[in-house]
Scaffold this active site. Structure first.
Site, PDB file in Angstrom:
ATOM      1  N   HIS A   1       2.937 -25.923 -38.086  1.00 45.02           N
ATOM      2  CA  HIS A   1       3.613 -27.180 -38.521  1.00 45.02           C
ATOM      3  C   HIS A   1       4.150 -27.734 -37.051  1.00 45.02           C
ATOM      4  O   HIS A   1       4.315 -29.074 -36.702  1.00 45.02           O
ATOM      5  CB  HIS A   1       5.073 -26.756 -39.240  1.00 45.02           C
ATOM      6  CG  HIS A   1       4.861 -26.933 -40.606  1.00 45.02           C
ATOM      7  ND1 HIS A   1       4.402 -27.999 -41.296  1.00 45.02           N
ATOM      8  CD2 HIS A   1       4.920 -25.802 -41.408  1.00 45.02           C
ATOM      9  CE1 HIS A   1       4.344 -27.460 -42.580  1.00 45.02           C
ATOM     10  NE2 HIS A   1       4.656 -26.341 -42.653  1.00 45.02           N
TER      11      HIS A   1
ATOM     12  N   GLN B   1       9.228 -30.889 -40.726  1.00 42.98           N
ATOM     13  CA  GLN B   1       9.418 -31.007 -42.285  1.00 42.98           C
ATOM     14  C   GLN B   1      10.668 -31.864 -42.693  1.00 42.98           C
ATOM     15  O   GLN B   1      10.792 -32.520 -43.747  1.00 42.98           O
ATOM     16  CB  GLN B   1       9.297 -29.763 -42.900  1.00 42.98           C
ATOM     17  CG  GLN B   1       7.887 -29.052 -42.799  1.00 42.98           C
ATOM     18  CD  GLN B   1       7.738 -27.699 -43.565  1.00 42.98           C
ATOM     19  OE1 GLN B   1       8.176 -26.682 -42.770  1.00 42.98           O
ATOM     20  NE2 GLN B   1       7.297 -27.763 -44.745  1.00 42.98           N
TER      21      GLN B   1
ATOM     22  N   HIS C   1       2.151 -20.011 -39.537  1.00 46.10           N
ATOM     23  CA  HIS C   1       2.084 -21.388 -40.601  1.00 46.10           C
ATOM     24  C   HIS C   1       3.432 -22.360 -40.026  1.00 46.10           C
ATOM     25  O   HIS C   1       2.988 -23.409 -39.782  1.00 46.10           O
ATOM     26  CB  HIS C   1       2.514 -20.852 -42.130  1.00 46.10           C
ATOM     27  CG  HIS C   1       2.758 -22.027 -42.963  1.00 46.10           C
ATOM     28  ND1 HIS C   1       1.721 -22.315 -44.040  1.00 46.10           N
ATOM     29  CD2 HIS C   1       3.694 -22.948 -43.128  1.00 46.10           C
ATOM     30  CE1 HIS C   1       2.439 -23.338 -44.592  1.00 46.10           C
ATOM     31  NE2 HIS C   1       3.412 -23.857 -44.011  1.00 46.10           N
ATOM     32  N   GLU C   2       4.544 -21.642 -39.548  1.00 50.23           N
ATOM     33  CA  GLU C   2       5.591 -22.564 -39.283  1.00 50.23           C
ATOM     34  C   GLU C   2       5.087 -23.071 -37.915  1.00 50.23           C
ATOM     35  O   GLU C   2       5.430 -24.222 -37.495  1.00 50.23           O
ATOM     36  CB  GLU C   2       6.975 -21.816 -39.146  1.00 50.23           C
ATOM     37  CG  GLU C   2       7.286 -21.446 -40.561  1.00 50.23           C
ATOM     38  CD  GLU C   2       7.246 -22.438 -41.723  1.00 50.23           C
ATOM     39  OE1 GLU C   2       7.400 -23.500 -41.236  1.00 50.23           O
ATOM     40  OE2 GLU C   2       7.089 -22.017 -42.765  1.00 50.23           O
TER      41      GLU C   2
ATOM     42  N   GLY D   1      10.112 -20.425 -45.171  1.00 53.51           N
ATOM     43  CA  GLY D   1      10.192 -21.091 -43.921  1.00 53.51           C
ATOM     44  C   GLY D   1      10.232 -22.257 -43.772  1.00 53.51           C
ATOM     45  O   GLY D   1       9.945 -22.904 -44.895  1.00 53.51           O
TER      46      GLY D   1
ATOM     47  N   CYS E   1       3.540 -24.438 -49.126  1.00 53.85           N
ATOM     48  CA  CYS E   1       4.097 -25.159 -47.987  1.00 53.85           C
ATOM     49  C   CYS E   1       5.275 -26.250 -48.713  1.00 53.85           C
ATOM     50  O   CYS E   1       4.740 -26.862 -49.872  1.00 53.85           O
ATOM     51  CB  CYS E   1       3.390 -26.187 -47.257  1.00 53.85           C
ATOM     52  SG  CYS E   1       3.908 -26.976 -46.044  1.00 53.85           S
ATOM     53  N   LEU E   2       6.511 -26.171 -48.402  1.00 55.40           N
ATOM     54  CA  LEU E   2       7.441 -27.182 -49.148  1.00 55.40           C
ATOM     55  C   LEU E   2       6.919 -28.481 -48.843  1.00 55.40           C
ATOM     56  O   LEU E   2       7.579 -29.216 -49.899  1.00 55.40           O
ATOM     57  CB  LEU E   2       8.861 -26.729 -48.425  1.00 55.40           C
ATOM     58  CG  LEU E   2       9.354 -25.566 -48.686  1.00 55.40           C
ATOM     59  CD1 LEU E   2      10.675 -25.222 -47.827  1.00 55.40           C
ATOM     60  CD2 LEU E   2       9.593 -25.264 -50.286  1.00 55.40           C
TER      61      LEU E   2
HETATM   62 NI    NI Z   1       4.680 -25.219 -44.459  1.00 50.77          NI
END
Ligand code: NI
Length: 186
Positions: A140, A51, A136-137, A46, A94-95
């Site tokens: 963000h 991000q 989670h997204e 995701g 998380c990226l």
């Molecule tokens: Ni993340």
């Protein structure tokens, strides 16, 4: 499609609230395609617009890609309209916080209303990894990172390490080339 640079925490844009999308135009479609390319390139499941430095309410996800078939999903202006009382705990990554993982508790099932890139309205029910991922997204998009669901102690440990890591990634010039070994990055 263009692969975008994934910003690493701590970065101000990751703490900001993304704004609703109002124009469902070619630029939005391109952003969605680029975000998918970026997510797949980083082997994430995701990715939210914050991000990649864009404060628009758009996220992409594909929780099934490891089974071999891609099922890219693009959610514009996503909104959780129902969540189960039942909670479950999953290990999240998380990226934007590469290399750090923690158990996060969230509702097991959620129902999400969203728009596609052409402005069509949809609803879907997510459970298991899809539920964790979409929550989670959406976090963000609200400027919230997963460590904020942890105890203050755990959060501080991760963010302190992350500040060091970010410097290192930037010195090495590989902040956008992060290659996760673990599969659960979002
Ligand atoms: Ni993340």
């Amino acid at each position: 499609m263009t692969r975008m640079k994934i910003l690493l925490a701590p970065e101000p844009v990751l703490k900001q609230e993304a704004q609703p999308v109002t124009e469902f135009d070619a630029d939005l479609k391109k952003l969605a395609d680029d975000m998918l390319e970026t997510m797949y390139g980083a082997r994430g499941i995701g990715l939210a617009a914050n991000q990649v430095g864009v404060l628009k309410r758009i996220l992409v996800m594909d929780v099934g890609q490891r089974s071999g078939t891609r099922n890219p999903q693009v959610l514009v202006n996503p909104e959780i309209i129902w969540e189960s009382e039942e909670l479950c705990t999953k290990e999240e990554g998380c990226l934007s916080i590469p290399g750090h993982y923690a158990m996060v508790e969230r509702p097991t099932v959620v129902r999400v209303k969203y728009y596609d890139v052409t402005g069509g309205e949809h609803e879907m029910e997510c459970e298991d990894w899809a539920a964790a991922c979409v929550q989670h997204e959406i976090d963000h998009l609200n400027g919230v990172l997963f460590p904020e669901h942890l105890s203050r102690l755990k959060r501080d440990i991760i963010m302190k390490k992350m500040r060091k890591d970010k410097k290192q990634y930037e010195e090495d010039g590989r902040g956008d080339l992060y290659d996760p070994q673990n599969g659960s990055d979002e």
